[in-house]
Structures are given as C-alpha cells and as structure tokens.
Write a protein that holds these residues in place. Structure first.
Motif, mmCIF file in Angstrom:
data_model
loop_
_atom_site.group_PDB
_atom_site.id
_atom_site.type_symbol
_atom_site.label_atom_id
_atom_site.label_comp_id
_atom_site.label_asym_id
_atom_site.label_seq_id
_atom_site.Cartn_x
_atom_site.Cartn_y
_atom_site.Cartn_z
ATOM 1 N N GLY A 56 -2.313 -37.003 -31.174
ATOM 2 C CA GLY A 56 -3.084 -37.433 -32.327
ATOM 3 C C GLY A 56 -4.473 -36.845 -32.366
ATOM 4 O O GLY A 56 -4.872 -36.057 -31.505
ATOM 5 N N LEU A 57 -5.218 -37.241 -33.395
ATOM 6 C CA LEU A 57 -6.586 -36.771 -33.600
ATOM 7 C C LEU A 57 -7.543 -37.686 -32.861
ATOM 8 O O LEU A 57 -7.523 -38.904 -33.056
ATOM 9 C CB LEU A 57 -6.902 -36.765 -35.089
ATOM 10 N N LYS A 58 -8.397 -37.113 -32.007
ATOM 11 C CA LYS A 58 -9.256 -37.915 -31.145
ATOM 12 C C LYS A 58 -10.653 -37.309 -31.060
ATOM 13 O O LYS A 58 -10.809 -36.089 -31.137
ATOM 14 C CB LYS A 58 -8.666 -38.002 -29.728
ATOM 15 N N CYS A 59 -11.650 -38.188 -30.879
ATOM 16 C CA CYS A 59 -12.981 -37.737 -30.466
ATOM 17 C C CYS A 59 -12.972 -37.700 -28.948
ATOM 18 O O CYS A 59 -13.044 -38.735 -28.277
ATOM 19 C CB CYS A 59 -14.052 -38.692 -30.982
ATOM 20 N N THR A 60 -12.845 -36.521 -28.389
ATOM 21 C CA THR A 60 -12.694 -36.384 -26.947
ATOM 22 C C THR A 60 -13.990 -36.677 -26.214
ATOM 23 O O THR A 60 -13.997 -37.351 -25.179
ATOM 24 C CB THR A 60 -12.208 -34.956 -26.609
ATOM 25 N N ILE A 61 -15.093 -36.141 -26.729
ATOM 26 C CA ILE A 61 -16.403 -36.306 -26.082
ATOM 27 C C ILE A 61 -17.467 -36.509 -27.146
ATOM 28 O O ILE A 61 -17.465 -35.839 -28.186
ATOM 29 C CB ILE A 61 -16.766 -35.059 -25.241
ATOM 30 N N ALA A 62 -18.388 -37.434 -26.878
ATOM 31 C CA ALA A 62 -19.627 -37.533 -27.647
ATOM 32 C C ALA A 62 -20.703 -37.949 -26.658
ATOM 33 O O ALA A 62 -20.540 -38.948 -25.941
ATOM 34 C CB ALA A 62 -19.504 -38.552 -28.771
ATOM 35 N N ASP A 63 -21.765 -37.181 -26.553
ATOM 36 C CA ASP A 63 -22.774 -37.503 -25.548
ATOM 37 C C ASP A 63 -24.161 -37.036 -25.978
ATOM 38 O O ASP A 63 -24.315 -36.221 -26.893
ATOM 39 C CB ASP A 63 -22.406 -36.904 -24.180
ATOM 40 N N LEU A 64 -25.150 -37.576 -25.279
ATOM 41 C CA LEU A 64 -26.546 -37.169 -25.419
ATOM 42 C C LEU A 64 -26.968 -36.539 -24.099
ATOM 43 O O LEU A 64 -26.797 -37.140 -23.037
ATOM 44 C CB LEU A 64 -27.432 -38.369 -25.724
ATOM 45 N N TYR A 65 -27.524 -35.334 -24.184
ATOM 46 C CA TYR A 65 -27.934 -34.591 -22.989
ATOM 47 C C TYR A 65 -29.431 -34.334 -23.081
ATOM 48 O O TYR A 65 -29.914 -33.764 -24.062
ATOM 49 C CB TYR A 65 -27.150 -33.283 -22.916
ATOM 50 N N VAL A 66 -30.176 -34.771 -22.068
ATOM 51 C CA VAL A 66 -31.625 -34.609 -22.037
ATOM 52 C C VAL A 66 -32.018 -34.033 -20.680
ATOM 53 O O VAL A 66 -31.531 -34.485 -19.632
ATOM 54 C CB VAL A 66 -32.356 -35.960 -22.237
ATOM 55 N N ARG A 67 -32.898 -33.064 -20.697
ATOM 56 C CA ARG A 67 -33.444 -32.523 -19.453
ATOM 57 C C ARG A 67 -34.873 -32.077 -19.709
ATOM 58 O O ARG A 67 -35.281 -31.852 -20.850
ATOM 59 C CB ARG A 67 -32.621 -31.348 -18.938
ATOM 60 N N GLY A 68 -35.650 -31.952 -18.631
ATOM 61 C CA GLY A 68 -37.021 -31.507 -18.807
ATOM 62 C C GLY A 68 -37.820 -31.650 -17.534
ATOM 63 O O GLY A 68 -37.258 -31.798 -16.439
ATOM 64 N N THR A 69 -39.130 -31.598 -17.656
ATOM 65 C CA THR A 69 -40.032 -31.713 -16.517
ATOM 66 C C THR A 69 -41.087 -32.771 -16.817
ATOM 67 O O THR A 69 -41.502 -32.968 -17.959
ATOM 68 C CB THR A 69 -40.736 -30.372 -16.226
#
Length: 346
Positions: A56-69
């Motif tokens: 079927g139709l799926k949302c496999t991944i949904a995420d927030l990615y943050v990086r920094g100093t």
C-alpha cells in the motif's frame, strides 16, 4: 565493573570541563535545519499471496534534522522522527540528540544519543536513504544513548572511535521480562580512507541479558572502481559468551553502485544471513536462520541534488527466517516506488 566505568566517565568529564568551558567562551553559533519526508507505494507478495498489511501507500519517513555549533569546539546534532509517535514515546523516536566537543584537531568526545558504531556500511545511511538492507540490519536497534572518544589522524585518512552505549537489546529484554536492568555495550571502530579503499571495521560486545554478552566482528569494505562506480562488501561474524565460533552465526552483504550523472544512480544488492550456532543469544539473526535476498534499484534526482529523489527498487528473498517478527520472508517479492524530499529551513 559498572561502578568503575561510571567513576571513569565522571573523572574524564571533570578533566574535560576546562576545555568545554573554554570552547563555550568562543561564540560561533550556527544552525542548519531541514525537514525530510519519504512516501512509498509498496507491493509485497509472499509465496504468491499479497501481504495487505505490508502493501500500500505509506509515509515511510518524516523527520526534522538539526545540526550546528554552539561555539568553536562545540557541535550538536538532533534528528527526530515523527513516524510511530502514536505508539511510542517521543524520545524513542529520536535518532540523534548529542553534544560533541573537539578537544584538538585530533581528538573529540561526544555524549548523548547517536548511532551504534556496528561497523558495516549498511548502518551508515540515514533511514530515509535506506532501500534494502540485510535482516541483521533490520533487526538491530542502532540508535542508543552513550558516548565516544574519537581520534582523527592528521591526514584525516583514519578515524578511530571508542564507544560505550546502552545495550541495543536492553529494551527487548525489558519488554520480555519486565526487568529494567541496566545493560551495556561497546565497540572499537576504524574508518579508513586510503586511495580507492574505504573501511568500516569494528569489534563489538553487547549484553543481550544481564551478564551475558554477544560479540560482533564486522568488516565493511568499499572499493571505488571508477569515480562513478563502487563495490561494497560487509561481513559480520557473531558469537556469544565464552563460545568463539567462526561462520556459524554471520551475515554477508554486497552492493554495487553506479552513478553516471548527478541525475541518476543505479545499484544492485545481495544479502545472506545465517545462524546455525544452535544458541539463543543473537537477538538480531535468530538461530535457524538461512536467508538470502537479491535486489536492485534506480534513483533519479531531478534537481541534480538530494532535495528531491524518485526511486524504484525490487527485492526477492528466500530461505528460513527464525526471527519472531521477520522483515524478510521466504519466497517474498517486494516492489517499492517512492519519492523523497528534503526542505532546508535555515
């Protein structure tokens, strides 16, 4: 032993405080944040019968990615997945949440949640970039709390990590027994980049129940054939307790990648997971497993970068999988078509 380990970590932290404070006095604030998502239409068929739960139709991944100093020597990373939040605690869906301090050009320390450095290339891609992996990788909970010490060679060709983490199998043990006993693990990892050869080798030791350990020796090697093509071979041998055996509980994974242009990438993959040790300590590849898979895929990048990606991939697996909740099954056909996007926020 654990008491001595905690004391050692505390002493090391006390010694590192001056360096951290000094780094904090040097303002160099920076942030990079993006939203990522991937949707797939999957057709799954096992022994001639369609698996409606997996298809079927799926949302496999949904995420927030943050990086920094936060300062010249202090960096951080955070990645939060939104899938499964109705079933799990928020923090269980957090892949990364750590602070790292660069003590010198050659040394760095980190504490928080990050990937367990298992030592096969299969574990390096982010979940949004994983199309097919071995049953070993599917069943290994690879994001855990802990810390590491990293050494970088002056040439940047070699990185060595010493990592101590909460055992990847602590949650499964707690779920099965109701006992929330502290369980630990660790590894020594070497990443090498020498000409066309790239290594991801490690020795690992993890508790699968209190006082009982399984060890992994993982050898991941990639060879660049041309600037557009590479071959990857991962080998992982596993053994439990005082029993040391070779190629009775192991996985072998091979992959060929070819990217003729920034718009197009093609790859082929084969995996083999086997456990005929007769022992129950392997929580990732259960005893009795004898499973093979072959697959291939094509990825298209319309914008010549990873902002948008279209993909299609196919896999066929066969053999016996002894896992209580197997991902790959006997006589299984899997066809997956999808799109991924990554939206830069800052």
């Amino acid at each position: 032993m654990r008491r001595h380990l905690v004391t050692l970590i505390a002493a090391a932290a006390a010694l590192l405080c001056p360096a951290v404070m000094q780094a904090g006095d040097e303002p160099a604030w920076d942030i990079d944040a993006r939203l990522e998502a991937r949707g797939d239409y999957r057709l799954d068929q096992v022994d001639g019968q369609r698996d409606r739960g997996a298809s079927g139709l799926k949302c496999t991944i949904a995420d927030l990615y943050v990086r920094g100093t936060l300062a010249r020597r202090l960096s951080y990373k955070y990645r939060q997945r939104f899938n499964g939040l109705d079933r799990n605690k928020w923090i269980d869906q957090t892949d990364w949440l750590y602070l790292a301090c660069r003590l010198s050009p050659n040394w760095e320390v980190m504490a928080g949640k990050w990937a367990v450095l298992v030592g096969c290339w299969e574990f390096d891609p982010a979940p949004i970039d994983i199309m097919q992996v071995s049953e070993f990788a599917y069943q290994f909970p690879c994001y855990q709390w802990g810390g590491y010490v990293q050494w970088n060679s002056t040439s940047k060709a070699d990185q060595v990590y010493l990592q101590v983490v909460r055992s990847p199998f602590a949650h499964a043990y707690h779920h099965a027994t109701g006992n929330d006993k502290a369980m630990w693990g660790g590894c020594l990892m070497w990443y090498g980049h020498h000409g066309p050869v790239h290594t991801s080798w490690s020795a690992n030791l993890y508790e699968y129940r209190p006082g009982h350990y399984i060890n992994y020796v993982c050898l991941g090697t990639t060879v660049d054939i041309t600037p557009q093509a590479s071959i990857n071979l991962d080998v992982a041998n596993r053994s439990t307790g005082h029993h040391r055996y070779l190629m009775k509980d192991y996985s072998v994974m091979g992959r060929v990648d070819y990217q003729p242009s920034p718009y197009l990438k093609a790859w082929g993959k084969v995996t083999y997971d086997n456990n005929h040790s007769g022992r129950e300590g392997d929580m990732a590849v259960a005893t009795g497993t004898d499973l093979t898979s072959v697959g291939a895929g094509v990825e298209v990048f319309p914008l010549k970068n990873e902002s948008v990606r279209l993909h299609v991939n196919y896999r066929y697996s066969w053999g016996r999988n002894g896992a209580p909740s197997p991902v790959m099954r006997d006589k299984e056909h899997m066809l997956d078509v999808g799109v991924s996007w990554k939206l830069e926020l800052f």
